[in-house]
Each structure stands twice: as C-alpha cells, then as structure tokens.
Design an enzyme around this catalytic site. Structure first.
Site, PDB file in Angstrom:
ATOM      1  N   SER A 124       2.671  -4.416   6.005  1.00  0.00           N
ATOM      2  CA  SER A 124       3.138  -4.362   4.620  1.00  0.00           C
ATOM      3  C   SER A 124       2.633  -5.565   3.839  1.00  0.00           C
ATOM      4  CB  SER A 124       4.673  -4.381   4.637  1.00  0.00           C
ATOM      5  OG  SER A 124       5.179  -4.666   3.362  1.00  0.00           O
ATOM      6  N   TYR A 149      13.294  -7.925   8.323  1.00  0.00           N
ATOM      7  CA  TYR A 149      12.342  -6.807   8.257  1.00  0.00           C
ATOM      8  C   TYR A 149      10.918  -7.345   8.059  1.00  0.00           C
ATOM      9  CZ  TYR A 149       9.311  -3.530   5.863  1.00  0.00           C
ATOM     10  OH  TYR A 149       8.212  -2.813   5.473  1.00  0.00           O
ATOM     11  N   LYS A 153       7.268  -7.442  10.584  1.00  0.00           N
ATOM     12  CA  LYS A 153       5.893  -7.042  10.248  1.00  0.00           C
ATOM     13  C   LYS A 153       4.925  -8.181  10.582  1.00  0.00           C
ATOM     14  CE  LYS A 153       6.789  -2.915   9.051  1.00  0.00           C
ATOM     15  NZ  LYS A 153       6.445  -1.859  10.005  1.00  0.00           N
TER      16      LYS A 153
HETATM   17  C1  UD1 Z   1      10.232  -3.110  -1.178  1.00  0.00           C
HETATM   18  C2  UD1 Z   1      10.457  -4.049  -0.024  1.00  0.00           C
HETATM   19  C3  UD1 Z   1       9.174  -4.189   0.743  1.00  0.00           C
HETATM   20  C4  UD1 Z   1       8.714  -2.823   1.232  1.00  0.00           C
HETATM   21  C5  UD1 Z   1       8.548  -1.891   0.031  1.00  0.00           C
HETATM   22  C6  UD1 Z   1       8.222  -0.501   0.488  1.00  0.00           C
HETATM   23  C7  UD1 Z   1      12.166  -5.591  -0.891  1.00  0.00           C
HETATM   24  C8  UD1 Z   1      12.457  -6.982  -1.310  1.00  0.00           C
HETATM   25  N1  UD1 Z   1      10.893  -5.345  -0.540  1.00  0.00           N
HETATM   26  O1  UD1 Z   1       9.266  -3.679  -2.037  1.00  0.00           O
HETATM   27  O2  UD1 Z   1       9.365  -5.046   1.849  1.00  0.00           O
HETATM   28  O3  UD1 Z   1       7.492  -2.947   1.918  1.00  0.00           O
HETATM   29  O4  UD1 Z   1       9.772  -1.850  -0.706  1.00  0.00           O
HETATM   30  O5  UD1 Z   1       7.978   0.334  -0.589  1.00  0.00           O
HETATM   31  O6  UD1 Z   1      13.012  -4.729  -0.883  1.00  0.00           O
HETATM   32  N2  UD1 Z   1      13.349  -1.890  -9.158  1.00  0.00           N
HETATM   33  C9  UD1 Z   1      14.200  -1.713 -10.229  1.00  0.00           C
HETATM   34  N3  UD1 Z   1      15.305  -0.930 -10.056  1.00  0.00           N
HETATM   35  C10 UD1 Z   1      15.583  -0.306  -8.875  1.00  0.00           C
HETATM   36  C11 UD1 Z   1      14.704  -0.479  -7.790  1.00  0.00           C
HETATM   37  C12 UD1 Z   1      13.598  -1.291  -7.964  1.00  0.00           C
HETATM   38  O7  UD1 Z   1      13.984  -2.259 -11.303  1.00  0.00           O
HETATM   39  O8  UD1 Z   1      16.611   0.380  -8.789  1.00  0.00           O
HETATM   40  C13 UD1 Z   1      12.146  -2.725  -9.335  1.00  0.00           C
HETATM   41  C14 UD1 Z   1      12.118  -3.931  -8.409  1.00  0.00           C
HETATM   42  O9  UD1 Z   1      12.703  -5.031  -9.014  1.00  0.00           O
HETATM   43  C15 UD1 Z   1      10.606  -4.101  -8.219  1.00  0.00           C
HETATM   44  C16 UD1 Z   1      10.031  -2.688  -8.339  1.00  0.00           C
HETATM   45  O10 UD1 Z   1      11.046  -1.924  -8.990  1.00  0.00           O
HETATM   46  O11 UD1 Z   1      10.061  -4.855  -9.251  1.00  0.00           O
HETATM   47  C17 UD1 Z   1       9.709  -2.066  -7.008  1.00  0.00           C
HETATM   48  O12 UD1 Z   1      10.847  -2.166  -6.174  1.00  0.00           O
HETATM   49  P1  UD1 Z   1      10.919  -1.456  -4.753  1.00  0.00           P
HETATM   50  O13 UD1 Z   1      10.554  -0.030  -4.885  1.00  0.00           O
HETATM   51  O14 UD1 Z   1      12.238  -1.783  -4.144  1.00  0.00           O
HETATM   52  O15 UD1 Z   1       9.738  -2.134  -3.925  1.00  0.00           O
HETATM   53  P2  UD1 Z   1       9.472  -3.679  -3.597  1.00  0.00           P
HETATM   54  O16 UD1 Z   1      10.606  -4.531  -3.950  1.00  0.00           O
HETATM   55  O17 UD1 Z   1       8.152  -4.029  -4.188  1.00  0.00           O
END
Ligand code: UD1
Length: 340
Positions: A124, A149, A153
C-alpha cells in the site's frame, strides 16, 4: 497454468481472479470468508463463465496450508491479498493484525521458497506516509507506520525482500496500491464493506442510496486547490490487470533480480470535493455532504509517479475518475436492487 489467489473473494482479489481467468489462467481461491461472502463466486463465474476452485481456509493454520499445497502441487504462482485492512481496528487489536497479516505471509513464503515460484504481495502507498515530494516514486523513503495495519505492510515487504535475498527460486513483486475504487462494469462484483464504510467512495455511494444521511468531508483547510485532501483513486479493474501483468512478467522470466516494487496508481491526484463532483455528474444526483473537522492521521496528499510501472510492466491505468465512480454507483444500485 494454476495460480493461487488468497483473499480471492475480497474486493481487489475477486476482480483479479476475473482478469486472470480472462487471460487463460486456472485460478484457485483461498479465503476464510471473515470479510467476504461465498456469493462472490457466482458473480465471478457470471462474468468469466468459469468456476474457480475455492477452498475456505484460514491461512494462520499452518498444517492446513501444508495440506492444501500437497493437494495442489502444480500451483506456479501466488497472489496474496488475504489480510485484515481496517486502520482503526488495527489500533484497537494490534496483535490480531500482526498475527493475521504476518503469519499467513510467512506460511505461504515457507512453502513457495521451498518449491520456487512467483509471488505477488499486496502492499500500500501507506508505507510512504506523508511523502516529501509529489508525485511519489518507489524510491521515496518509507516513513514510520501510523498504524499496526500500515506496519504489517512495511514488515511484509521487508520479510519478502529478506526471503528473496536468500532464495533465488523465489521471484516476487510488491505492488503498492494507491486508493482502489469502483467495481466491475458488469456490476456482478464490487466492494462490500461491512458496517459503516470507512473509505470515501463506498460512503458516497451509500449516501447516494439513502443508507447514510450525509457524507462528512474531513477538513477543508488543507493546503490543496480546494482545501480538501488529495488522493490517487484507481479503478479496481485497472489495478487487477496490473496483477496479471506482474505475474506474467515473473512467469515469462522477464524480471530484473528476484524482487521488485511498483506503485499502482493513475498518477493523477483528486480532491475529496472533485470525487463528490464526479459522483454527482455520473449519478445525476446531488450528494448530501457537510464539511467537518479533519480526521486524525489523514495525510494532505498522496499521488503516484507511475513511470516505473508504465515503463517496466508496460501497464497504465486507463479508466477515468468518472468511469470508476459510475461503476461504483452501478454496483451500489445493483446490491440495493433499486434504480435511483
Ligand atoms: C485509507 C487507509 C489506507 C488504505 C486505503 C485503502 C487510513 C488512514 N488509511 O486511505 O491505509 O490503504 O484507505 O483504500 O485509513 N474522507 C472523507 N469522508 C469520509 C471518508 C473519507 O472526507 O467519510 C476523505 C479522507 O479524509 C481522505 C479521502 O477521503 O482524504 C480518502 O479517504 P479513504 O477512502 O479513507 O482513504 P485513505 O485515508 O487515503
């Protein structure tokens, strides 16, 4: 040629099974069904017209793993997806994550290093943490992990690298995924989060489907074009195809050395608001969302430099963000059995 896909009923695993079958590989799936359903098998065979061999098995049970390989001595390669993947849960249950993610890897490597063969590891972009430079190349330093987690990795990659260095017959590739989203265009398989989705795209599609009231956008005061975080969202089918290409590279003897690492992303960053706009465009709906505080642990931006995968694997992500969001929405409508 027979390939083992561990975690082959999961989100990325199931799409990879289909792409392997499309290329003529015979696929054996191992999954413990802790985070996936056996129904996925039907979706896979509806797309490819082929039934993969399936064994429900927990990879932490070493003797069962040994027994499995005795029954399938002709497996030439392993694509190892099976792992626990919820960042928050890993903070609460670190031992579960270390045991689950590392034991399974070690048992598989023990087997394949004794016989020789090809091994692809699901890694990842989380290993980079907040990288100092964008886009992120494979040479960017690995930063201290923010969660158990993420640590599994990093440790998984180290275990693989160390094993490869003393085992010439083992040929391995670690693939560092950016943010996989979307679903198969047939809407026969896709992401099936259990409970409240933690990731952005399933939360968006569930909000569109009325299962969640509104999406919380975690912060709009980041130093980015619109203040929301930037990620590299890659269509899961593009990601799945990269696994097949990586496996073929090893099996065709094209690998340089016996351990390589590749980033898998599109090379393009999108903000959270751009992802919402894309959803609104492809669904024709307005999404209910509200800006809230930052989510602890989120990094500002992460998007891939994909030059190495483009040049060496000859692979490139082809789908746009809209393609991926459309497929995610079609899948959500399919599983809700509704047309919104
Ligand atoms: C997350 C994991 C990462 C994993 C990846 C798989 C964390 C800290 N990291 O990454 O280890 O490999 O998923 O896809 O969890 N967001 C919102 N509202 C929400 C959900 C997300 O605004 O309800 C935003 C988050 O702040 C972020 C973006 O959407 O900026 C993507 O979030 P997310 O899909 O959870 O992925 P990551 O955080 O990048």
């Amino acid at each position: 040629m027979k390939i083992l896909v561990t975690g082959g009923l999961g989100f990325i695993g199931s799409h990879t099974v289909v792409e392997l079958q499309n290329k003529g590989f015979e696929v054996v799936i191992i999954d413990d069904c802790s985070n996936a359903s056996e129904d996925v098998l039907e979706g896979i065979s509806r797309i490819s017209g082929q039934n993969p061999i399936f064994e429900k098995l927990d990879l932490r049970e070493g003797h069962k793993v040994q027994d499995f390989f005795e029954r399938h001595p002709d497996i030439k390669g392993i694509i190892h997806f099976a792992a626990s993947k919820a960042v928050g849960e890993s903070m609460e249950k670190p031992l579960l994550y270390y045991e689950n993610n590392l034991h399974s890897l070690i048992y598989l490597l023990k087997r394949i290093s004794a016989t020789g063969g090809a091994f692809i590891f699901s890694s990842s972009c989380t290993v980079y943490g907040q990288a100092d430079q964008m886009p992120i190349t494979e040479d960017a330093p690995v930063k201290p992990a923010e969660s158990p987690y993420g640590n599994t990795k990093q440790m998984g990659e180290e275990i693989l690298r160390d094993t490869c260095s003393v085992t010439p017959g083992l040929k391995a590739i670690s693939l560092r995924y950016f943010n996989p989203i979307g679903a198969h265009p047939s809407a026969e398989i896709g992401e099936l989060p259990i409970g409240v989705p933690q990731n952005l795209v399933p939360f968006i599609t569930q909000t569109g489907a009325g299962i969640r009231k509104e999406l919380s956008v975690f912060g709009n005061d980041y130093p980015t074009s619109d203040g929301t975080c930037v990620r590299d969202y890659i269509h899961v089918v593009d990601l799945a195809k990269a696994h097949v290409v990586a496996m073929e590279r090893i099996l065709n003897g094209k690998q340089e050395g016996n351990y390589e690492i590749f980033n898998l992303g599109t090379g393009k960053g999108s903000t959270v608001l751009e992802v919402i706009e894309s959803f609104q465009r492809v669904s024709g709906m307005n999404l209910n969302y509200r800006i809230v505080d930052r989510r602890p642990g989120d990094i500002t931006e992460a998007y891939a430099d994909t030059t190495k995968a483009n040049r060496i694997l000859g692979w490139k992500a082809e789908s746009t963000l809209d393609d991926a969001m459309r497929s995610a929405w079609d899948w959500e409508k399919k599983i809700r059995e509704k047309d919104f």
